[in-house]
Design a protein around this motif. Sequence first.
Motif, PDB file in Angstrom:
ATOM      1  N   PHE A 124       0.911  -1.366   0.043  1.00  0.00           N
ATOM      2  CA  PHE A 124      -0.090  -0.063   0.225  1.00  0.00           C
ATOM      3  C   PHE A 124       0.861   1.335   0.147  1.00  0.00           C
ATOM      4  CE2 PHE A 124      -4.573   1.399   0.988  1.00  0.00           C
ATOM      5  CZ  PHE A 124      -4.287   2.743   1.023  1.00  0.00           C
ATOM      6  N   VAL A 125       1.844   1.495   0.930  1.00  0.00           N
ATOM      7  CA  VAL A 125       2.599   2.337   0.895  1.00  0.00           C
ATOM      8  C   VAL A 125       3.369   2.511  -0.142  1.00  0.00           C
ATOM      9  CG1 VAL A 125       4.847   3.249   2.181  1.00  0.00           C
ATOM     10  CG2 VAL A 125       2.961   2.386   3.616  1.00  0.00           C
ATOM     11  N   ASN A 126       3.902   1.761  -0.715  1.00  0.00           N
ATOM     12  CA  ASN A 126       5.046   1.703  -1.982  1.00  0.00           C
ATOM     13  C   ASN A 126       4.032   1.974  -3.406  1.00  0.00           C
ATOM     14  OD1 ASN A 126       7.199   0.760  -0.591  1.00  0.00           O
ATOM     15  ND2 ASN A 126       7.174  -1.294  -1.242  1.00  0.00           N
ATOM     16  N   THR A 127       2.976   1.695  -3.155  1.00  0.00           N
ATOM     17  CA  THR A 127       1.937   2.265  -4.208  1.00  0.00           C
ATOM     18  C   THR A 127       1.686   3.588  -4.375  1.00  0.00           C
ATOM     19  OG1 THR A 127       0.648   0.203  -4.145  1.00  0.00           O
ATOM     20  CG2 THR A 127      -0.433   1.979  -5.077  1.00  0.00           C
ATOM     21  N   GLN A 128       1.656   4.219  -3.228  1.00  0.00           N
ATOM     22  CA  GLN A 128       1.652   5.676  -3.130  1.00  0.00           C
ATOM     23  C   GLN A 128       2.764   6.401  -3.404  1.00  0.00           C
ATOM     24  OE1 GLN A 128      -1.087   7.360  -2.693  1.00  0.00           O
ATOM     25  NE2 GLN A 128      -0.072   9.449  -2.374  1.00  0.00           N
ATOM     26  N   VAL A 129       3.889   5.952  -2.959  1.00  0.00           N
ATOM     27  CA  VAL A 129       5.153   6.350  -3.098  1.00  0.00           C
ATOM     28  C   VAL A 129       5.755   6.188  -4.510  1.00  0.00           C
ATOM     29  CG1 VAL A 129       7.706   6.118  -2.500  1.00  0.00           C
ATOM     30  CG2 VAL A 129       5.877   5.831  -0.919  1.00  0.00           C
ATOM     31  N   ALA A 130       5.650   5.011  -5.217  1.00  0.00           N
ATOM     32  CA  ALA A 130       6.175   5.048  -6.612  1.00  0.00           C
ATOM     33  C   ALA A 130       5.253   5.884  -7.480  1.00  0.00           C
ATOM     34  CB  ALA A 130       6.191   3.637  -6.972  1.00  0.00           C
ATOM     35  N   THR A 131       3.934   6.105  -7.116  1.00  0.00           N
ATOM     36  CA  THR A 131       2.991   6.864  -8.110  1.00  0.00           C
ATOM     37  C   THR A 131       3.362   8.232  -8.026  1.00  0.00           C
ATOM     38  OG1 THR A 131       1.266   5.283  -7.779  1.00  0.00           O
ATOM     39  CG2 THR A 131       0.935   7.294  -8.822  1.00  0.00           C
TER      40      THR A 131
ATOM     41  N   ALA B   5       1.666   5.397 -14.853  1.00  0.00           N
ATOM     42  CA  ALA B   5       2.777   4.917 -15.415  1.00  0.00           C
ATOM     43  C   ALA B   5       3.627   4.401 -14.057  1.00  0.00           C
ATOM     44  CB  ALA B   5       3.930   5.686 -15.883  1.00  0.00           C
ATOM     45  N   GLY B   6       3.464   5.182 -13.055  1.00  0.00           N
ATOM     46  CA  GLY B   6       4.005   4.644 -11.601  1.00  0.00           C
ATOM     47  C   GLY B   6       3.213   3.493 -10.971  1.00  0.00           C
ATOM     48  N   LEU B   7       1.862   3.647 -11.102  1.00  0.00           N
ATOM     49  CA  LEU B   7       1.013   2.864 -10.672  1.00  0.00           C
ATOM     50  C   LEU B   7       1.421   1.243 -11.399  1.00  0.00           C
ATOM     51  CD1 LEU B   7      -2.270   4.725 -10.600  1.00  0.00           C
ATOM     52  CD2 LEU B   7      -1.222   3.746  -8.549  1.00  0.00           C
ATOM     53  N   VAL B   8       1.596   1.360 -12.666  1.00  0.00           N
ATOM     54  CA  VAL B   8       1.971   0.064 -13.306  1.00  0.00           C
ATOM     55  C   VAL B   8       3.079  -0.307 -12.986  1.00  0.00           C
ATOM     56  CG1 VAL B   8       2.332  -0.572 -15.742  1.00  0.00           C
ATOM     57  CG2 VAL B   8       0.462   0.789 -15.628  1.00  0.00           C
ATOM     58  N   ALA B   9       4.190   0.379 -12.820  1.00  0.00           N
ATOM     59  CA  ALA B   9       5.492  -0.106 -12.579  1.00  0.00           C
ATOM     60  C   ALA B   9       5.634  -0.846 -11.139  1.00  0.00           C
ATOM     61  CB  ALA B   9       6.330   0.868 -12.662  1.00  0.00           C
ATOM     62  N   ILE B  10       4.979  -0.038 -10.003  1.00  0.00           N
ATOM     63  CA  ILE B  10       4.914  -0.691  -8.908  1.00  0.00           C
ATOM     64  C   ILE B  10       4.072  -1.991  -8.531  1.00  0.00           C
ATOM     65  CG2 ILE B  10       2.966   0.450  -7.704  1.00  0.00           C
ATOM     66  CD1 ILE B  10       6.548  -0.115  -6.246  1.00  0.00           C
ATOM     67  N   THR B  11       2.989  -2.132  -9.678  1.00  0.00           N
ATOM     68  CA  THR B  11       2.250  -3.412  -9.533  1.00  0.00           C
ATOM     69  C   THR B  11       3.078  -4.787  -9.341  1.00  0.00           C
ATOM     70  OG1 THR B  11       0.377  -2.183 -10.549  1.00  0.00           O
ATOM     71  CG2 THR B  11       0.721  -4.609 -10.787  1.00  0.00           C
ATOM     72  N   PRO B  12       3.880  -4.772 -10.313  1.00  0.00           N
ATOM     73  CA  PRO B  12       4.582  -6.224  -9.967  1.00  0.00           C
ATOM     74  C   PRO B  12       5.703  -6.110  -8.813  1.00  0.00           C
ATOM     75  CG  PRO B  12       5.543  -5.188 -12.016  1.00  0.00           C
ATOM     76  CD  PRO B  12       4.371  -4.321 -11.621  1.00  0.00           C
ATOM     77  N   SER B  13       6.023  -5.096  -8.616  1.00  0.00           N
ATOM     78  CA  SER B  13       7.572  -5.062  -7.768  1.00  0.00           C
ATOM     79  C   SER B  13       7.170  -4.557  -6.398  1.00  0.00           C
ATOM     80  CB  SER B  13       8.414  -3.900  -8.202  1.00  0.00           C
ATOM     81  OG  SER B  13       7.943  -2.636  -8.559  1.00  0.00           O
ATOM     82  N   GLY B  14       5.946  -3.983  -5.943  1.00  0.00           N
ATOM     83  CA  GLY B  14       5.799  -3.327  -4.517  1.00  0.00           C
ATOM     84  C   GLY B  14       5.877  -4.005  -3.349  1.00  0.00           C
ATOM     85  N   GLY B  15       5.796  -5.563  -3.575  1.00  0.00           N
ATOM     86  CA  GLY B  15       5.827  -6.326  -2.362  1.00  0.00           C
ATOM     87  C   GLY B  15       7.435  -6.810  -2.080  1.00  0.00           C
ATOM     88  N   ALA B  16       8.103  -6.529  -3.069  1.00  0.00           N
ATOM     89  CA  ALA B  16       9.508  -6.918  -3.042  1.00  0.00           C
ATOM     90  C   ALA B  16      10.573  -5.740  -2.549  1.00  0.00           C
ATOM     91  CB  ALA B  16      10.008  -7.684  -4.299  1.00  0.00           C
ATOM     92  N   VAL B  17      10.182  -4.469  -2.844  1.00  0.00           N
ATOM     93  CA  VAL B  17      11.205  -3.485  -2.568  1.00  0.00           C
ATOM     94  C   VAL B  17      10.666  -2.738  -1.308  1.00  0.00           C
ATOM     95  CG1 VAL B  17      11.395  -3.247  -5.198  1.00  0.00           C
ATOM     96  CG2 VAL B  17       9.890  -1.804  -4.085  1.00  0.00           C
TER      97      VAL B  17
END
Length: 449
Positions: free
Chosen positions: A249-256, A285-297
Amino acid sequence: MAPAIMMAADKVELSPANTGFMLICSALVMLMTPGLAFFYGGMVRVKSTLNMLMMSFISLGIVTILWTLFGFSLAFGKDTGSLIGWNSDWIGLSGVDKGELWTSAGTTYNIPLLVFFVFQLMFAIITPALISGALADRVKFTAWALFITLWAVVVYFPVAHWVWGAGGWAFDLGVIDFAGGTAVHINAGAAALGVILVIGKRVGFKKDPMRPHSLPLVMLGAGLLWFGWFGFNAGSWLGNDDGVGSLMFVNTQVATAAAMLAWLIYEKIRHGAFTTLGAASGAVAGLVAITPSGGAVTPVGAIAVGAIAGLLCAMAVGLKYKLGYDDSLDVVGVHLVGGVVGSLLIGFFASGKGQSDVEGLFYGGGLTQFWKQCAGVFAVLAYSLIVSAILAFILDKTIGMRVSEDDEVAGIDQAEHAETAYDFSGAGGGAARTAVSSPVGAASKKVDA
């Protein structure tokens, strides 16, 4: 989809909290499809607005029925050859009890199978809808509906099994796709490229102005997507027991946020202005990119993922003019490029402290995970691109994919839907009923126009 970590116990029991959480997340993901419709609808010209909205909305109808009848079974049923699944008890949900818990890869989750079914249904709905943005202004609605039907069965259901289904080859290989970088965004972006290479350019491409008709509508759609994406991403952990969903959840906001800023900075340097369309596109674009990676970073890693994706996607959207393919609303530039970037960056930024202990290059893990990500990314890209192009070619040579040139120029809304988005005459947007004035002193009457 990443497996949740369950507490050790003799028997897993239904969790009302996680069940409620997942139902809310499912509703949030459902909202993303109307949000996408508004996002795309504002980006096209006035004469295509309703068609763009309908190209998203029809997916809610078609894919829901397909998923219920057999799609869920193909995607998440018992594996066959690491390519497809099947479970006859799931055909039409005929053999599913309301209290049956979801079990996958030897793990039983504390949510009902029906909850997992409906959560995944919302993913299946929005994925083909994403493709529609590349085809604006020129595709017959009947052909589009048939394409969605075929594409869901031949492309989406198998790819979902590869990536998230127990026994799927990408799942077993260890390809990380937390919530859909490969199965959703690369899949849709590659499909969009395959179709537009078959059906060709819009009339007037690179000659006529094709600017968005309603930037407020675009911003509204982007806001709904951003809001719904929290359910899309955080819900993909299938619960909230161990904090991984919170990290996502946090990474989704941050990356976007990082992607939006990166896009705007690039835009200001390159074109001299900060545009609302750039802000909305950068956020997506940020939402798309964090979708696969947000649980790992980590959140700092999410900033890097978002900023890199925002910059590269902003650069990529201009390629259509250089290379000559007409991606109407930048599905390739945002979803394909963003999905590839987010998926591959896992190989560099995975911290080993999120969804698993997998570490990327920058955390001492070498390039092992990067090569796994490459395998998943390029296999899905190639499969979706080729099969989607074949489907479009078959439809184009049989029923025809495109409206006539006259209908395209006059407006696809009127040609395909007998309606217009805005009433400039006061007569109504659909099959109008026109008031005919009677002589003075007599009541007016209405007749069919």
